[in-house]
Design a protein around this motif. Structure first.
Motif, PDB file in Angstrom:
ATOM      1  N   SER A   2       0.868  -1.187   0.000  1.00  0.00           N
ATOM      2  CA  SER A   2       0.000   0.000   0.000  1.00  0.00           C
ATOM      3  C   SER A   2       0.901   1.233   0.000  1.00  0.00           C
ATOM      4  CB  SER A   2      -0.943   0.005   1.211  1.00  0.00           C
ATOM      5  OG  SER A   2      -1.826  -1.085   1.191  1.00  0.00           O
ATOM      6  N   VAL A   3       1.736   1.308  -1.024  1.00  0.00           N
ATOM      7  CA  VAL A   3       2.796   2.317  -1.068  1.00  0.00           C
ATOM      8  C   VAL A   3       2.221   3.725  -1.079  1.00  0.00           C
ATOM      9  CG1 VAL A   3       4.386   0.740  -2.228  1.00  0.00           C
ATOM     10  CG2 VAL A   3       2.939   2.254  -3.606  1.00  0.00           C
ATOM     11  N   ASP A   4       2.981   4.641  -0.503  1.00  0.00           N
ATOM     12  CA  ASP A   4       2.588   6.042  -0.469  1.00  0.00           C
ATOM     13  C   ASP A   4       3.797   6.915  -0.800  1.00  0.00           C
ATOM     14  OD1 ASP A   4       4.176   6.145   1.851  1.00  0.00           O
ATOM     15  OD2 ASP A   4       2.455   5.937   3.185  1.00  0.00           O
ATOM     16  N   ALA A  48      12.675  -2.696  -4.014  1.00  0.00           N
ATOM     17  CA  ALA A  48      11.886  -3.927  -4.152  1.00  0.00           C
ATOM     18  C   ALA A  48      10.410  -3.567  -4.039  1.00  0.00           C
ATOM     19  CB  ALA A  48      12.280  -4.929  -3.073  1.00  0.00           C
ATOM     20  N   MET A  49       9.738  -3.417  -5.163  1.00  0.00           N
ATOM     21  CA  MET A  49       8.359  -2.951  -5.173  1.00  0.00           C
ATOM     22  C   MET A  49       7.380  -4.086  -4.883  1.00  0.00           C
ATOM     23  SD  MET A  49       8.094   0.309  -5.598  1.00  0.00           S
ATOM     24  CE  MET A  49       6.447   0.612  -6.249  1.00  0.00           C
ATOM     25  N   PRO A  50       6.502  -3.921  -3.897  1.00  0.00           N
ATOM     26  CA  PRO A  50       5.503  -4.948  -3.596  1.00  0.00           C
ATOM     27  C   PRO A  50       4.276  -4.853  -4.484  1.00  0.00           C
ATOM     28  CG  PRO A  50       5.310  -3.169  -2.016  1.00  0.00           C
ATOM     29  CD  PRO A  50       6.486  -2.834  -2.912  1.00  0.00           C
ATOM     30  N   GLU A  51       4.179  -3.780  -5.258  1.00  0.00           N
ATOM     31  CA  GLU A  51       3.016  -3.549  -6.122  1.00  0.00           C
ATOM     32  C   GLU A  51       3.356  -2.464  -7.128  1.00  0.00           C
ATOM     33  OE1 GLU A  51       0.981  -2.665  -2.593  1.00  0.00           O
ATOM     34  OE2 GLU A  51       0.778  -0.517  -3.002  1.00  0.00           O
ATOM     35  N   LYS A  52       2.461  -2.261  -8.071  1.00  0.00           N
ATOM     36  CA  LYS A  52       2.666  -1.255  -9.113  1.00  0.00           C
ATOM     37  C   LYS A  52       2.726   0.150  -8.504  1.00  0.00           C
ATOM     38  CE  LYS A  52       0.359   0.566 -13.274  1.00  0.00           C
ATOM     39  NZ  LYS A  52       0.098   1.927 -12.738  1.00  0.00           N
ATOM     40  N   LEU A  53       3.587   0.978  -9.057  1.00  0.00           N
ATOM     41  CA  LEU A  53       3.660   2.370  -8.625  1.00  0.00           C
ATOM     42  C   LEU A  53       2.354   3.075  -8.982  1.00  0.00           C
ATOM     43  CD1 LEU A  53       5.755   4.514  -7.480  1.00  0.00           C
ATOM     44  CD2 LEU A  53       6.024   5.224  -9.873  1.00  0.00           C
ATOM     45  N   PRO A  54       1.713   3.759  -8.030  1.00  0.00           N
ATOM     46  CA  PRO A  54       0.468   4.476  -8.343  1.00  0.00           C
ATOM     47  C   PRO A  54       0.666   5.499  -9.462  1.00  0.00           C
ATOM     48  CG  PRO A  54       0.784   4.321  -5.964  1.00  0.00           C
ATOM     49  CD  PRO A  54       2.066   3.837  -6.598  1.00  0.00           C
ATOM     50  N   LEU A  89      14.532   2.960 -11.158  1.00  0.00           N
ATOM     51  CA  LEU A  89      15.010   2.641  -9.816  1.00  0.00           C
ATOM     52  C   LEU A  89      14.210   1.508  -9.174  1.00  0.00           C
ATOM     53  CD1 LEU A  89      15.485   6.243  -8.331  1.00  0.00           C
ATOM     54  CD2 LEU A  89      17.137   4.847  -9.592  1.00  0.00           C
ATOM     55  N   LEU A  90      13.155   1.060  -9.843  1.00  0.00           N
ATOM     56  CA  LEU A  90      12.231   0.087  -9.260  1.00  0.00           C
ATOM     57  C   LEU A  90      12.467  -1.312  -9.806  1.00  0.00           C
ATOM     58  CD1 LEU A  90       8.951   2.204  -9.579  1.00  0.00           C
ATOM     59  CD2 LEU A  90      10.701   2.299  -7.786  1.00  0.00           C
ATOM     60  N   GLU A  91      12.328  -2.304  -8.936  1.00  0.00           N
ATOM     61  CA  GLU A  91      12.483  -3.702  -9.325  1.00  0.00           C
ATOM     62  C   GLU A  91      11.218  -4.469  -8.938  1.00  0.00           C
ATOM     63  OE1 GLU A  91      14.993  -6.773 -11.028  1.00  0.00           O
ATOM     64  OE2 GLU A  91      15.183  -4.590 -10.943  1.00  0.00           O
ATOM     65  N   TYR A  92      10.600  -5.113  -9.918  1.00  0.00           N
ATOM     66  CA  TYR A  92       9.433  -5.957  -9.680  1.00  0.00           C
ATOM     67  C   TYR A  92       9.897  -7.414  -9.799  1.00  0.00           C
ATOM     68  CZ  TYR A  92       6.821  -1.627 -10.315  1.00  0.00           C
ATOM     69  OH  TYR A  92       6.342  -0.347 -10.185  1.00  0.00           O
ATOM     70  N   LYS A 146      -7.915   1.556  -5.892  1.00  0.00           N
ATOM     71  CA  LYS A 146      -7.797   1.918  -4.480  1.00  0.00           C
ATOM     72  C   LYS A 146      -7.131   3.278  -4.297  1.00  0.00           C
ATOM     73  CE  LYS A 146      -3.347  -0.452  -3.745  1.00  0.00           C
ATOM     74  NZ  LYS A 146      -2.560   0.785  -3.520  1.00  0.00           N
ATOM     75  N   ASP A 147      -6.260   3.652  -5.230  1.00  0.00           N
ATOM     76  CA  ASP A 147      -5.561   4.936  -5.112  1.00  0.00           C
ATOM     77  C   ASP A 147      -6.495   6.121  -5.342  1.00  0.00           C
ATOM     78  OD1 ASP A 147      -2.999   3.695  -4.701  1.00  0.00           O
ATOM     79  OD2 ASP A 147      -2.999   3.224  -6.844  1.00  0.00           O
ATOM     80  N   ASP A 148      -7.666   5.852  -5.925  1.00  0.00           N
ATOM     81  CA  ASP A 148      -8.595   6.927  -6.254  1.00  0.00           C
ATOM     82  C   ASP A 148      -9.410   7.419  -5.066  1.00  0.00           C
ATOM     83  OD1 ASP A 148      -7.799   6.963  -8.903  1.00  0.00           O
ATOM     84  OD2 ASP A 148      -9.273   5.457  -9.506  1.00  0.00           O
ATOM     85  N   ILE A 149      -9.256   6.786  -3.905  1.00  0.00           N
ATOM     86  CA  ILE A 149      -9.997   7.253  -2.726  1.00  0.00           C
ATOM     87  C   ILE A 149      -9.038   7.720  -1.623  1.00  0.00           C
ATOM     88  CG2 ILE A 149     -12.027   5.832  -3.165  1.00  0.00           C
ATOM     89  CD1 ILE A 149     -10.969   3.904  -0.972  1.00  0.00           C
ATOM     90  N   GLY A 150      -7.803   8.012  -2.009  1.00  0.00           N
ATOM     91  CA  GLY A 150      -6.790   8.369  -1.029  1.00  0.00           C
ATOM     92  C   GLY A 150      -7.087   9.612  -0.227  1.00  0.00           C
ATOM     93  N   ASP A 151      -7.866  10.536  -0.797  1.00  0.00           N
ATOM     94  CA  ASP A 151      -8.129  11.801  -0.104  1.00  0.00           C
ATOM     95  C   ASP A 151      -9.375  11.755   0.785  1.00  0.00           C
ATOM     96  OD1 ASP A 151      -9.961  11.641  -2.204  1.00  0.00           O
ATOM     97  OD2 ASP A 151     -10.089  13.827  -2.387  1.00  0.00           O
TER      98      ASP A 151
END
Length: 351
Positions: A39-41, A65-71, A82-85, A269-274
């Motif tokens: 749940s990266v931020d 080490a990315m646990p999920e796609k970058l928002p 810089l990211l590794e999947y 899920k990123d669309d309700i962050g605010d």
């Protein structure tokens, strides 16, 4: 400007450890992975990318080490390289650009259990270097800097970079480039709510000012992370706000977002962050809660409070954590409606 007393010794220590680690990795002809929570931020991504940038400037291969796609709203940072999947984190040997991972670092997180599938890799290493602003007293040691007074891991990494530059007797730009400065200011802005949360200290503002001088564009950060909205984001966040219910004489605001809502609005899920911050800002509300179905048989809760409610302590009841004013937890095997009833009951008793 000198490094603030709050950070001086610890930032110097971690800078020294990173330099020592980079020399060990060079000798082993290996590489380094930097880990962050799922749940990266903005803070975990910003601090991880800055750490990788610093390590690369020290001459060693390193990736996040990315646990999920970058928002999508973080694409403006331009950090894809810089990211590794990692497709198979259970593999016996993990490599970066053909070089075996021999050392690891974590930022904004200390436990492999919070890193998604990447935690399988992290937990193999007992000598991880850690920079985190969450209170985890039992994990303190010479290779970990835990500073709950800091606004963010990004603020801490800025001071690590500053002390590292002093040790190397070089300009800070040789340690922290323009892109890394952008990443760090993004994390600070995220975790301080654009410098409006109570975790904003004089050190925080000074760090942000210096990062702007290094090329961090605070206006671009705020626009992309807070202001810019897709039609899908605008619609689902508006609906989530309309669905809000108030309890405990208006002190508790809670809303739920189902899988069906995400599907209906074509949203993520990123669309309700605010939403959770918007609920907290309602007059009379002391605690705001957003519950959402994850699509994996679990429900994620995000909490925000004003002055009288400890979100971290409450999240701990559900094996979650965070900060006094912002925390979260995930519950599996329980219907969202039932979890909502439990949260309302327990939170109302405390309020």
């Amino acid at each position: 400007m000198q490094v603030k007393e709050l950070y001086a010794d610890e930032a110097l220590r971690i800078g020294s450890v990173m330099l020592e680690m980079s020399e060990e990795v060079k000798e082993a002809d290996g590489s380094i992975l930097v880990f962050l929570h799922k749940s990266v931020d903005g803070d975990c991504v910003g601090s991880a990318c800055a750490a990788v940038s610093m390590l690369k400037n020290m001459g060693v291969p390193a990736k996040v080490a990315m646990p999920e796609k970058l928002p999508d709203n973080m694409a403006f940072l331009g950090v894809d390289d810089l990211l590794e999947y990692i497709a198979d984190p259970s593999a016996e040997e993990i490599t970066i650009d053909g070089k075996k991972v021999v050392k690891v670092m974590s930022v904004d997180c200390t436990e492999g259990s919070r890193m998604g599938d990447m935690g399988q890799i992290y937990d193999r290493f007992e000598d991880a270097v850690t920079v985190d602003h969450h209170e985890v007293t039992e994990l303190r040691n010479d290779r970990k800097w835990i500073e709950p007074q800091a606004s963010s891991a990004c603020e801490m990494m800025f001071y690590v970079a500053k002390q590292t530059a002093e040790m190397l007797a070089c300009d800070i730009r040789e340690v922290l480039d323009k892109r890394a400065a952008m990443c760090l200011i993004a994390g600070i802005v995220t975790d301080t709510g654009r410098f409006t949360y109570t975790n904003t200290r004089s050190e925080t503002l000074e760090a942000a000012g210096e990062l702007m001088d290094l090329g961090g564009d605070i206006m671009a950060v705020c626009h992309n992370l807070f202001d810019k909205k897709t039609p899908q984001e605008f619609r689902i966040s508006s609906q989530a706000c309309l669905n809000t219910e108030f309890f405990a004489d208006g002190k508790l605001a809670i809303t739920t977002v189902s899988e069906q809502m995400f599907s209906d609005f074509g949203a993520t899920k990123d669309d309700i962050g605010d939403v959770v911050s918007r609920l907290r800002d309602v007059e009379g509300v002391e605690l705001a809660v957003v519950l959402r179905e994850t699509g994996e048989g679990s429900v994620r809760a995000n909490l925000r409070s004003k002055t009288s409610f400890d979100c971290s302590e409450f999240a701990g009841r559900f094996d979650g954590g965070g900060h006094k004013r912002a925390a979260g937890f995930t519950v599996s095997g329980k219907a969202m409606a039932d979890l909502k009833d439990q949260v309302v009951k327990e939170a109302s008793e405390l309020l």
